[in-house]
Design a protein around this motif. Structure first.
Motif, PDB file in Angstrom:
ATOM      1  N   UNK A  98       0.825  -1.198   0.000  1.00  0.00           N
ATOM      2  CA  UNK A  98       0.000   0.000   0.000  1.00  0.00           C
ATOM      3  C   UNK A  98       0.867   1.258   0.000  1.00  0.00           C
ATOM      4  N   UNK A  99       2.014   1.213   0.680  1.00  0.00           N
ATOM      5  CA  UNK A  99       2.920   2.369   0.680  1.00  0.00           C
ATOM      6  C   UNK A  99       3.448   2.679  -0.719  1.00  0.00           C
ATOM      7  N   UNK A 100       3.564   1.617  -1.566  1.00  0.00           N
ATOM      8  CA  UNK A 100       4.031   1.843  -2.937  1.00  0.00           C
ATOM      9  C   UNK A 100       3.078   2.736  -3.724  1.00  0.00           C
ATOM     10  N   UNK A 101       1.841   2.836  -3.244  1.00  0.00           N
ATOM     11  CA  UNK A 101       0.868   3.707  -3.892  1.00  0.00           C
ATOM     12  C   UNK A 101       1.236   5.182  -3.693  1.00  0.00           C
ATOM     13  N   UNK A 102       2.053   5.459  -2.677  1.00  0.00           N
ATOM     14  CA  UNK A 102       2.364   6.845  -2.329  1.00  0.00           C
ATOM     15  C   UNK A 102       3.802   7.243  -2.639  1.00  0.00           C
ATOM     16  N   UNK A 103       4.741   6.300  -2.466  1.00  0.00           N
ATOM     17  CA  UNK A 103       6.154   6.640  -2.611  1.00  0.00           C
ATOM     18  C   UNK A 103       6.832   5.673  -3.576  1.00  0.00           C
ATOM     19  N   UNK A 104       8.009   6.064  -4.122  1.00  0.00           N
ATOM     20  CA  UNK A 104       8.780   5.137  -4.972  1.00  0.00           C
ATOM     21  C   UNK A 104       9.215   3.905  -4.173  1.00  0.00           C
ATOM     22  N   UNK A 105       9.553   2.820  -4.873  1.00  0.00           N
ATOM     23  CA  UNK A 105       9.927   1.578  -4.164  1.00  0.00           C
ATOM     24  C   UNK A 105      11.074   1.748  -3.186  1.00  0.00           C
ATOM     25  N   UNK A 106      12.063   2.589  -3.530  1.00  0.00           N
ATOM     26  CA  UNK A 106      13.201   2.757  -2.622  1.00  0.00           C
ATOM     27  C   UNK A 106      12.756   3.364  -1.290  1.00  0.00           C
ATOM     28  N   UNK A 107      11.824   4.297  -1.347  1.00  0.00           N
ATOM     29  CA  UNK A 107      11.367   4.969  -0.123  1.00  0.00           C
ATOM     30  C   UNK A 107      10.406   4.074   0.656  1.00  0.00           C
ATOM     31  N   UNK A 108       9.383   3.558  -0.042  1.00  0.00           N
ATOM     32  CA  UNK A 108       8.350   2.792   0.657  1.00  0.00           C
ATOM     33  C   UNK A 108       8.789   1.375   1.010  1.00  0.00           C
ATOM     34  N   UNK A 160       2.484  16.013   1.696  1.00  0.00           N
ATOM     35  CA  UNK A 160       2.933  16.695   0.483  1.00  0.00           C
ATOM     36  C   UNK A 160       4.161  16.075  -0.177  1.00  0.00           C
ATOM     37  N   UNK A 161       4.758  15.050   0.388  1.00  0.00           N
ATOM     38  CA  UNK A 161       5.974  14.499  -0.213  1.00  0.00           C
ATOM     39  C   UNK A 161       5.699  13.271  -1.074  1.00  0.00           C
ATOM     40  N   UNK A 162       4.519  12.687  -0.991  1.00  0.00           N
ATOM     41  CA  UNK A 162       4.201  11.500  -1.776  1.00  0.00           C
ATOM     42  C   UNK A 162       3.368  11.836  -2.993  1.00  0.00           C
TER      43      UNK A 162
END
Length: 239
Positions: A98-108, A160-162
């Motif tokens: 679910x985090x991949x929906x908001x951030x790139x793979x490296x971040x999430x 605001x960062x995702x």
């Protein structure tokens, strides 16, 4: 009663550069060097380990019985020519998916989980947790300012960062902050508010991690459909 005193052994040589002075303290007392306080103390062994063992065996038996009477919802044999939509990970990884929906793979997939794990490892070693003091016991006004300043900064980061506002993290953050603030603005000597006011900072941080993880997992499990779009399970079913 005679109490044994520590022994100090001094090894001295003429040339201090070749053989520096070594000071060895031999502690006669065999007890571990713990800071004794008046708080009630329960040893980890056997009290905690016994309860954890009972919980482990009980949960294992429950899963075995569940596996005997209910078949796993396996799908058809994987077909490389046909990719399911959505392709969901096992439920325990759906929070990360679910985090991949908001951030790139490296971040999430790397940075955020690593920060959470490091925080969970480091937090117990802070004095705030070792003292086990209630968060609002002292310096209440200044702590209120720091609390809401931190909440504001984290809210800006996750809003605001995702690619989208990370509401599954922001809403638990606001809920925990409000629960933390309640005992500070309306102190009570008994009841739920008094219990909230007696919690430590480590408790609140862990509660935020727990609520955010549950929210991400629940959304990824029940509220995501084809193309990882938002769906309602009672209207569209569970994918």
């Amino acid at each position: 009663m005679n109490r044994a005193h520590p022994q100090y052994l001094l090894d001295v040589d003429d040339n201090a550069r070749q053989a520096p002075i070594r000071l060895v303290v031999v502690q006669a007392d065999q007890r571990p060097p713990v800071d004794a306080t008046d708080e009630p103390m329960v040893m980890t062994m056997p009290h905690l380990l016994l309860r954890e063992g009972i919980a482990l065996v009980s949960l294992s038996l429950f899963l075995v019985v569940l596996a005997i009477f209910f078949d796993a919802p396996l799908e058809e044999i994987a077909n490389p020519q046909k990719t399911p939509n959505p392709a969901k990970a096992p439920w325990y990884f759906l929070g990360l998916q679910e985090l991949l929906h908001y951030y790139p793979p490296l971040v999430s997939g790397v940075l955020l989980p690593a920060l959470v794990i490091v925080a969970l490892v480091v937090i117990p070693y802070f004095n705030i947790n070792l003292k086990r003091e209630a968060f609002w016991r002292e310096r209440r006004t200044r702590k209120l300012q720091y609390l809401w300043l931190t909440v504001a900064v984290l809210s800006v980061v996750f809003l605001f960062t995702g690619a989208h506002p990370v509401w599954p993290i922001v809403i638990p953050l606001w809920a925990v902050a409000l629960l933390m603030t309640l005992p500070a603005v309306r102190p009570a000597s008994a009841g739920l508010v008094a219990w909230l006011g007696d919690r430590s900072l480590a408790f609140w941080i862990f509660l935020w991690f727990l609520l955010a993880s549950v929210a991400l997992t629940v959304i990824g499990t029940f509220f995501r459909g084809p193309g990882w779009e938002w769906t309602l399970p009672w209207r569209d079913g569970i994918y």
